[in-house]
Design a protein around this motif. Structure first.
Motif, PDB file in Angstrom:
ATOM      1  N   ASN A 328       0.821  -1.211   0.000  1.00 25.25           N
ATOM      2  CA  ASN A 328       0.000   0.000   0.000  1.00 25.25           C
ATOM      3  C   ASN A 328       0.852   1.256   0.000  1.00 25.25           C
ATOM      4  O   ASN A 328       0.360   2.338  -0.322  1.00 25.25           O
ATOM      5  CB  ASN A 328      -0.924   0.006   1.218  1.00 25.25           C
ATOM      6  CG  ASN A 328      -1.959  -1.100   1.126  1.00 25.25           C
ATOM      7  OD1 ASN A 328      -2.275  -1.549   0.031  1.00 25.25           O
ATOM      8  ND2 ASN A 328      -2.466  -1.535   2.282  1.00 25.25           N
ATOM      9  N   SER A 448      -6.581 -10.213  -7.760  1.00 26.02           N
ATOM     10  CA  SER A 448      -6.417  -9.057  -6.885  1.00 26.02           C
ATOM     11  C   SER A 448      -7.413  -7.982  -7.247  1.00 26.02           C
ATOM     12  O   SER A 448      -8.102  -8.041  -8.260  1.00 26.02           O
ATOM     13  CB  SER A 448      -4.987  -8.518  -6.986  1.00 26.02           C
ATOM     14  OG  SER A 448      -4.776  -7.978  -8.273  1.00 26.02           O
ATOM     15  N   SER A 449      -7.449  -6.957  -6.427  1.00 25.10           N
ATOM     16  CA  SER A 449      -8.379  -5.843  -6.640  1.00 25.10           C
ATOM     17  C   SER A 449      -7.756  -4.750  -7.486  1.00 25.10           C
ATOM     18  O   SER A 449      -8.316  -3.663  -7.589  1.00 25.10           O
ATOM     19  CB  SER A 449      -8.810  -5.265  -5.280  1.00 25.10           C
ATOM     20  OG  SER A 449      -7.673  -4.825  -4.553  1.00 25.10           O
ATOM     21  N   GLN A 450      -6.606  -5.003  -8.072  1.00 24.96           N
ATOM     22  CA  GLN A 450      -5.953  -4.006  -8.912  1.00 24.96           C
ATOM     23  C   GLN A 450      -6.522  -4.079 -10.328  1.00 24.96           C
ATOM     24  O   GLN A 450      -6.700  -5.154 -10.886  1.00 24.96           O
ATOM     25  CB  GLN A 450      -4.443  -4.240  -8.951  1.00 24.96           C
ATOM     26  CG  GLN A 450      -3.689  -3.117  -9.645  1.00 24.96           C
ATOM     27  CD  GLN A 450      -2.188  -3.365  -9.640  1.00 24.96           C
ATOM     28  OE1 GLN A 450      -1.761  -4.514  -9.695  1.00 24.96           O
ATOM     29  NE2 GLN A 450      -1.404  -2.315  -9.567  1.00 24.96           N
ATOM     30  N   TYR A 513      -5.555   0.482  -7.121  1.00 25.71           N
ATOM     31  CA  TYR A 513      -5.453  -0.607  -6.150  1.00 25.71           C
ATOM     32  C   TYR A 513      -5.979  -0.092  -4.817  1.00 25.71           C
ATOM     33  O   TYR A 513      -5.463   0.879  -4.258  1.00 25.71           O
ATOM     34  CB  TYR A 513      -4.004  -1.079  -6.007  1.00 25.71           C
ATOM     35  CG  TYR A 513      -3.832  -2.230  -5.042  1.00 25.71           C
ATOM     36  CD1 TYR A 513      -4.207  -3.517  -5.414  1.00 25.71           C
ATOM     37  CD2 TYR A 513      -3.305  -2.022  -3.776  1.00 25.71           C
ATOM     38  CE1 TYR A 513      -4.058  -4.581  -4.551  1.00 25.71           C
ATOM     39  CE2 TYR A 513      -3.151  -3.077  -2.898  1.00 25.71           C
ATOM     40  CZ  TYR A 513      -3.534  -4.357  -3.278  1.00 25.71           C
ATOM     41  OH  TYR A 513      -3.394  -5.405  -2.407  1.00 25.71           O
ATOM     42  N   ASN A 514      -7.037  -0.750  -4.333  1.00 26.04           N
ATOM     43  CA  ASN A 514      -7.674  -0.326  -3.081  1.00 26.04           C
ATOM     44  C   ASN A 514      -8.045   1.156  -3.125  1.00 26.04           C
ATOM     45  O   ASN A 514      -7.760   1.935  -2.202  1.00 26.04           O
ATOM     46  CB  ASN A 514      -6.760  -0.598  -1.883  1.00 26.04           C
ATOM     47  CG  ASN A 514      -6.612  -2.080  -1.604  1.00 26.04           C
ATOM     48  OD1 ASN A 514      -7.482  -2.879  -1.982  1.00 26.04           O
ATOM     49  ND2 ASN A 514      -5.513  -2.458  -0.957  1.00 26.04           N
ATOM     50  N   SER A 515      -8.659   1.551  -4.260  1.00 23.07           N
ATOM     51  CA  SER A 515      -9.173   2.919  -4.454  1.00 23.07           C
ATOM     52  C   SER A 515      -8.070   3.958  -4.501  1.00 23.07           C
ATOM     53  O   SER A 515      -8.337   5.153  -4.339  1.00 23.07           O
ATOM     54  CB  SER A 515     -10.181   3.291  -3.356  1.00 23.07           C
ATOM     55  OG  SER A 515     -11.270   2.392  -3.353  1.00 23.07           O
ATOM     56  N   SER A 516      -6.823   3.555  -4.704  1.00 20.27           N
ATOM     57  CA  SER A 516      -5.704   4.485  -4.792  1.00 20.27           C
ATOM     58  C   SER A 516      -4.976   4.254  -6.108  1.00 20.27           C
ATOM     59  O   SER A 516      -4.937   3.129  -6.627  1.00 20.27           O
ATOM     60  CB  SER A 516      -4.736   4.299  -3.611  1.00 20.27           C
ATOM     61  OG  SER A 516      -5.406   4.518  -2.385  1.00 20.27           O
TER      62      SER A 516
END
Length: 823
Positions: A328, A448-450, A513-516
Motif C-alpha cells: 500500500n 487481486s483488486s488491482q 489498487y484499493n481505491s488508490s
C-alpha cells in the motif's frame, strides 16, 4: 459590396430595403450575403423537413444581423409559429418535440442561437436577430413550423396552406487590423478608443503568452486625474484577448488596466492553433505600447517502424532496473522517476523519435514551486481513409509505412491524437468515437483488486485541459474504460453533425489498487481506436429498430437523418414516451388490409353476371390494395415487391375499377367496350405514373367515364325517338351505389386525417367496394349486338333494353335484306 441574387421575391426586396435603411441610419458599414434567401416551410416530422439557409460570414465582423419574415399564401390559413435555429460551422442539432437524445450522444454546440417568429399574409415587421463578434466562416439557418394533425387531402382538392420564410443578413466588418507576429516585439500606436490587433498562432503551438508593456501617452499634455495627487490616469483602460473572433468589451469586467509603468501578460495554455487571436485595447486617448508574443511549439509527427522497435527495446531495458512493489505504500512517483531517469539518453532519444518531449517527473515540492511547467505531450495525427460511400470515412493512426488502430499508452504521461473534420464533407453525418480495451491485451486481470482504467477526453479546436499532468475533462466529453470486466472495456461517444475543425482526444492510463492510484506493473497498454464518420446515428442500424435512415440533398446541403416509426421520436428514434402500442399497430395493419375483403361480393357478382373483365379488375384491386397497405406500415410490414410498384398498382387498379364499371353501365357493344377499356388503361397508367396523388389523375378518368354512359343513353333516346321514364326498381338499384360512392368521397376528402387514417381509410375501402355491388348491371348474354336476357321494354337502365338497340330496328334491317335478295 452587394452581390445581387438571381431571383428575389417581392417581400425579400422589402427586407433588403429595410435593412439598408437601418444601416444608413445607424451609420454602420457592411456587406450583404451572396443572396438573400427564401424557402418553403414544412411541419417538422424529421430533420429532412427543415428549411436550410447558408451564409458565409467574413472574418473580423463586429456584428452580424439576420432578419426573418414568415408568410402564408392565403389569409384564411392559420397563423403558425416559425422556429429558427442559427448555428456556426454545421447544421443545428435540436429537439423540436422535446424528445431525448441517446445517452452517449454529445449535443454541445459552439455557437447556437434560437429565435421564433409568426407567419402573416400581409407584409409585416421582420424579426431581427444580431450576433455580436461572430465566428467567421459558414453559418447555417434551420427553420420549420410545428407539426399538426393535417387532413389527408388529395392534391388539388381544396386549398392547402403554404408557408415560406425569407431571410436577409448583413454585417459590419473591421478593416485593416494590424498584425503582430510571434517572436518579434513591436511598438504599436492606438488609432481609436477601441483598437484591434491580430496575432497568428501557427499549428503545433503548445502555449503562448502576449505581454503588453511600456504604455505611453501620445499627447503633449495630460490632465491629472486628481489635482491633489500625482496619480496619472490609466494609460490603457482595458484589455481583451479572444480566439478566431473579435473580443467583446464588458465595462463591468475590467482586465488589464495599465498605467505607464505597469505591464500585463496573457497566458494561453490551451490555444486554438492555425488561426488568429485578436487583441482589444481600450484607451481614452492615443497611446503607444510594446507587445511581445512568445510561443512554445510541439511538433506532430507520424510514427515509423524504427520508433516502435526502439520503444520496445528501451522499455525492456528500463524495466530491468525497476522494482515493482505491491504494498500500500507504493507510490506512482517512485516508479515513474525510475523509469524516466534510468537512462536519460534513451529518454531523450524517445522524445526526438516521437517528435515530442517526454514529460519529466518532479517532486511535489518542485511542482508547487513551478506550476507553470507544461511539457509537450506525445501527439499523433490520425489519417483519413476515404471510402466509396458517403459518411463512411475511417481514421487510423498514421505511421511512415503503416496504419494502425491501436495506440500504446503508459501511466507516465497522457497521449494525444488529433483528426480533422472537414466542412460540408463530414458535417451531415455522425462522428463515432469508440475505444476498446481488449481482454487478451490486459495483463492486469487477476484475482487481486488491482485494475486498469483508461480515460479519454474529446475536445474541438484545442487540446484538453491539463492540471499537473492530469487531464481535466467535462463529463459529457469523457470516455472511460477499465479492466474490471467486459462491460467496462468499451465506450462510445457519438457527435451528430460534427463542427468542422481539428478534434483532439487525450488518453490517460492509471492503475487502481484499493481505491488508490498505484504504478502500473506493465510497460504499455494497448487501446483500440475505432473513429469514423457514419450516416444518421448508430453503427450497423443507423436509426435502430424504430427508424429509417434517410439521405437528404437540398442544394449544396447534404445530410442524413432518422425518420421515426410507430410514434417513436428523438434524434435516434430511441424516445418511446409517445410510442404507439404494438396492439394498435397490429390493429392498423389488419384494418387496412382485411377491409379489402369487401371487394369479394363485387367480384363474385361480376362473375355470376358474366362480367369477367370487371371481375378480374375488382380482384386485382383487392389484391394490390392489400399488399400495398401491408407494405406501407411502420411495423408488421410485408412487401412482396418494391413499395413504388405496389403503390402504382394500387392507384392504377382503383381508378380502373371505376372506369370499367362506368363502361359496363353504359351497355355499349363488346367491340366498343374493349376499345374503351384499352383507352382507359393508357390514360390511367400515364396519369398515375405522372402524379399518382394529383387530382387530375382522378378527375380525367371519372369525367370521361361518366360521359360514356350519358352519351350511350342519349344516342339510344335519339334512335328510339323517345326516352323511357325512370322506373322505381332502377332507382332502388342505383341509388344505394351512388350514395355509398358519395359517402366514400366525403370520407376521403373531408374526414380523413393523419391521426384517424387507419380507421377512415378502412371505412373508405368498405363503402367503395359495396358501391360496386349496386352499380354493376344485370348479366348479358352478348349473343347478339346489344341484346340481354330477361328484357323489359319499360325498364330504363335495365340491361335488356337500355343496353340494346330497338328490336324493331333489327327486324326492319333483316326484311330489307330479304327484299333485296328476292329482287
Amino acid at each position: 459590396m452587394v452581390v445581387p441574387c438571381v431571383e428575389f421575391d417581392s417581400y425579400v426586396w422589402k427586407l433588403q430595403l429595410r435593412v439598408l435603411v437601418i444601416v444608413s441610419i445607424t451609420g454602420a458599414y457592411g456587406i450583404l450575403p451572396e443572396a438573400s434567401q427564401e424557402g418553403m416551410l414544412h411541419p417538422y416530422k424529421s430533420y429532412a423537413d427543415v428549411t436550410l439557409f447558408h451564409y458565409t460570414v467574413p472574418p473580423e465582423v463586429r456584428v452580424a444581423t439576420w432578419e426573418f419574415a414568415a408568410f402564408m399564401d392565403n389569409p384564411k390559413c392559420p397563423i403558425k409559429d416559425v422556429h429558427i435555429y442559427i448555428q456556426h460551422g454545421s447544421y443545428p442539432v435540436m429537439s423540436p418535440d422535446n424528445s431525448s437524445f441517446p445517452p452517449n450522444v454529445y449535443t454541445g454546440r459552439t455557437s447556437l442561437h434560437y429565435i421564433t417568429t409568426k407567419s402573416a399574409y400581409q407584409p409585416h415587421d421582420a424579426t431581427i436577430f444580431p450576433v455580436y463578434n461572430p465566428l467567421p466562416g459558414n453559418w447555417f439557418v434551420a427553420a420549420y413550423i410545428s407539426h399538426w394533425d393535417q387532413h389527408v387531402r388529395q392534391e388539388g382538392l381544396g386549398h392547402k396552406c403554404h408557408y415560406s420564410l425569407g431571410s436577409v443578413a448583413l454585417w459590419s466588418q473591421v478593416m485593416g487590423i494590424p498584425v503582430v507576429s510571434p517572436g518579434v516585439p513591436k511598438t504599436v500606436v492606438t488609432i481609436d478608443n477601441f483598437s484591434y490587433y491580430k496575432i497568428f498562432i501557427p499549428a503545433g503551438t503548445w502555449h503562448f503568452t502576449v505581454k503588453i508593456s511600456n504604455c505611453e501617452f501620445r499627447v503633449n499634455s495630460v490632465t491629472l486625474f486628481n489635482n491633489s495627487s500625482d496619480t496619472m490616469p490609466d494609460c490603457i483602460q482595458s484589455l481583451a484577448l479572444h480566439a478566431r473572433a473579435l473580443p467583446t468589451f464588458n465595462p463591468r469586467i475590467v482586465i488589464g488596466n495599465l498605467s505607464t509603468e505597469s505591464e500585463f501578460t496573457f497566458t494561453e495554455t490551451e490555444p486554438f492553433t492555425d488561426g488568429y487571436y485578436y487583441l482589444l485595447v481600450v484607451s481614452e486617448s492615443q497611446v503607444s505600447f510594446n507587445v511581445a508574443v512568445t510561443t512554445t511549439e510541439c511538433s506532430v509527427q507520424a510514427l515509423g517502424r524504427s520508433f516502435a522497435k526502439q520503444l520496445a527495446q528501451m522499455t525492456e531495458s528500463l524495466t530491468q532496473s525497476v522494482m515493482i512493489r505491491h504494498s500500500n505504500n507504493t507510490v506512482k512517483s517512485d516508479w515513474a522517476s525510475t523509469i524516466v531517469f534510468a537512462n536519460s539518453s534513451k529518454v531523450h532519444d524517445l522524445g526526438s523519435l516521437a517528435g515530442t518531449n517526454i514529460p519529466q517527473y518532479k517532486s511535489e515540492a518542485e511542482e508547487d514551486a513551478d506550476t507553470t511547467n507544461d511539457p509537450c505531450l506525445p501527439t499523433f495525427q490520425l489519417a483519413r481513409i476515404k471510402h466509396a460511400q458517403d459518411f463512411a470515412d475511417t481514421f487510423l493512426l498514421q505511421g511512415r509505412e503503416w496504419y494502425a488502430t491501436w495506440v500504446a499508452l503508459t501511466d507516465l504521461y497522457p497521449v494525444i491524437v488529433q483528426l480533422e473534420i472537414l466542412p460540408f464533407v463530414d458535417i451531415g453525418g455522425t462522428l463515432n468515437i469508440n475505444i476498446h480495451l481488449d481482454e487478451l491485451l490486459i495483463p492486469i486481470k487477476n484475482a487481486s483488486s488491482q485494475y486498469l482504467t483508461v480515460t479519454a477526453c474529446i475536445r474541438k479546436g484545442r487540446v484538453p485541459s491539463r492540471n499537473n499532468g492530469n487531464i481535466e475533462c467535462p463529463p459529457e466529453l469523457m470516455l472511460s474504460i477499465s479492466s474490471e470486466g467486459l462491460a467496462t472495456a468499451d465506450a462510445t461517444k457519438l457527435v451528430p453533425y460534427p463542427e468542422p475543425d481539428m478534434w483532439f482526444i487525450a488518453f490517460q492510463a492509471k492503475c487502481i489498487y484499493n481505491s488508490s492510484v498505484v504504478p502500473c506493473p506493465v510497460q504499455e497498454v494497448m487501446v483500440s481506436l475505432d473513429i469514423r464518420t457514419q450516416p444518421c446515428v448508430f453503427a450497423g442500424e443507423p436509426c435502430g429498430l424504430k427508424g429509417i435512415c434517410q439521405e437528404t440533398h437540398k442544394g449544396l446541403h447534404f445530410f442524413t437523418s432518422c425518420t421515426c416509426l410507430g410514434g417513436y421520436k428523438g434524434w435516434g428514434c430511441t424516445d418511446g414516451s409517445k410510442a404507439t402500442p404494438e396492439s394498435l399497430l397490429l390493429l392498423t395493419t389488419l384494418l387496412l388490409t382485411l377491409s379489402n375483403v369487401f371487394f369479394l361480393p363485387a367480384v363474385l357478382l361480376a362473375v355470376r353476371r358474366h362480367l369477367l373483365t370487371e371481375a378480374f379488375i375488382y380482384l386485382a384491386t383487392m389484391i394490390f390494395s392489400t399488399f400495398y397497405h401491408a407494405c406501407d406500415q411502420d411495423f408488421y410490414t410485408y412487401c412482396v415487391t418494391k413499395y413504388e410498384v405496389l403503390q402504382f398498382c394500387d392507384f392504377f387498379c382503383s381508378i380502373l375499377a371505376f372506369w370499367v364499371t362506368l363502361i359496363a353501365i353504359a351497355g355499349i357493344p363488346p367491340r366498343a367496350a374493349s376499345t374503351l377499356h384499352m383507352v382507359g388503361v393508357l390514360i390511367i397508367a400515364v396519369g398515375v405514373e405522372y402524379n399518382r396523388t394529383g387530382l387530375l389523375v382522378f378527375i380525367i378518368p371519372f369525367g370521361l367515364g361518366v360521359v360514356i354512359p350519358v352519351a350511350a343513353w342519349s344516342i339510344r333516346c335519339c334512335r328510339q325517338r323517345t326516352c323511357i321514364h325512370l322506373q322505381r326498381s332502377l332507382v332502388l338499384l342505383l341509388l344505394p351505389g351512388v350514395l355509398l360512392a358519395a359517402i366514400g368521397l366525403i370520407l376521403f376528402a373531408f374526414i380523413e386525417t393523419e391521426a384517424n387514417y387507419q380507421y377512415v381509410h378502412s371505412a373508405w375501402h368498405i363503402v367503395i367496394a359495396l358501391s360496386l355491388v349496386f352499380l354493376l348491371p344485370r348479366r348479358c348474354s352478348r349473343q347478339q349486338y346489344g341484346s340481354c336476357q330477361g328484357s323489359n321494354e319499360s325498364e330504363l337502365f335495365d340491361v335488356n333494353d337500355y343496353y340494346s338497340a330497338s328490336p324493331v330496328f333489327v327486324v326492319t334491317s333483316d326484311l330489307d335484306n330479304l327484299l333485296t335478295t328476292q329482287s
